[in-house]
Design an enzyme around this catalytic site. Structure first.
Site: not given
Length: 304
Positions: A104-105
């Site tokens: 997850h950025g």
């Protein structure tokens, strides 16, 4: 006259320094305007489509296919133009159900690009699990329903998979989004619920990682006050900045097959190792924004 000239130069310098200080805020504002602009344009298109065709509920119906395709094309075009988005290894995704696990950025924008490209290339919809605050955003409920986004309890996730669908989950969630950095560390803690879902549904886990994700969008999560505030309140109030048009490449890893003899703890560790392997193979760390921008012009991509 000389005194006035010096005064004018001083004023110009002050204006210049003031504008220089404003650059981060301008970048922050521009990022939100563009991202939310595309998001709400997507929602508007679906509402117009719904009204024009007098549709009600049953979002899995084929009657929604054309409306969904409009939004898919919008996001695919956005990803192609702004990030030169590429998807590699899509052939590794099985024809049947599977649990897609991804890093997850600062924003899940790469995942949105992935969903759009997968739908365009394979005609497949990937259902998704999102954090509860996503559903508190006004005006996007129809968009979330059309694309199968849910808060997702374990039983609901298992049922989605048993119905033959793909399901995307990020074990790191909001914590990873806010407090991971350009070193791309996975912040999963002891989370293993996703692994139990895969075991209960008897489906493979498919690892996924996007190159340069942290160079496109970053957070101020290193500032201790934001970390403290999040830990105390659990509110998603860590500022984002960026929107840099860096090169995005999403890589799909080899599926981890269902094995009835593997525990949830063991499967979670296998999934984590698989994503770390994709990261180590395709991402230079620490990430560098300038390098990621220059990769837009590099025709020699990393090996799949």
């Amino acid at each position: 006259i000389l005194s006035r000239s010096k005064s004018s130069i001083s004023e110009q310098k002050l204006v210049f320094y003031f504008l220089l200080k404003l650059i981060p805020f301008i970048m922050l504002l521009a990022f939100h305007i563009v991202l939310f602009g595309v998001l709400y344009l997507s929602s508007l298109l679906l509402h117009v489509y719904k009204r024009k065709n007098d549709l009600k509920g049953d979002y899995s119906s084929k009657l929604w296919d054309n409306g969904r395709q409009m939004v898919v094309c919008l996001w695919d075009l956005y990803g192609k133009l702004w990030h030169g988005y590429e998807l590699h290894g899509v052939e590794k995704i099985p024809e049947g159900p599977g649990l897609i696990i991804y890093y997850h950025g600062a924003t899940p924008i790469d995942y949105l690009y992935f969903m759009a490209r997968l739908c365009n290339q394979k005609g497949r919809l990937c259902h998704s699990v999102a954090d509860h605050f996503t559903f508190k955003m006004p005006g996007i409920k129809l968009l979330l329903d059309i694309f199968g986004v849910m808060h997702g309890g374990r039983e609901e996730c298992v049922q989605i998979l048993k119905n033959g669908h793909l399901l995307g989950v990020s074990p790191g969630g909001v914590r990873e989004a806010f407090f991971s950095d350009e070193n791309y560390n996975l912040l999963w803690g002891n989370r293993k619920g996703f692994a139990q879902v895969a075991i209960d549904a008897k489906v493979p886990i498919i690892p996924m990682f996007t190159q340069n994700l942290r160079e496109g969008y970053r957070t101020l999560g290193k500032i201790w006050s934001f970390r403290w505030l999040y830990e105390y309140s659990r509110l998603p109030i860590v500022p984002l900045y960026g929107g840099f048009p860096v090169k995005f490449r999403t890589y799909i890893g080899d599926p981890i097959p269902y094995d009835p003899n593997v525990t949830a703890e063991e499967l979670a560790e296998k999934a984590k190792t698989a994503i770390q392997s994709l990261r180590d193979r395709h991402q230079k760390t620490p990430g560098n924004i300038l390098r990621a921008l220059l990769e837009r012009f590099d025709k020699h991509q990393k090996d799949d």
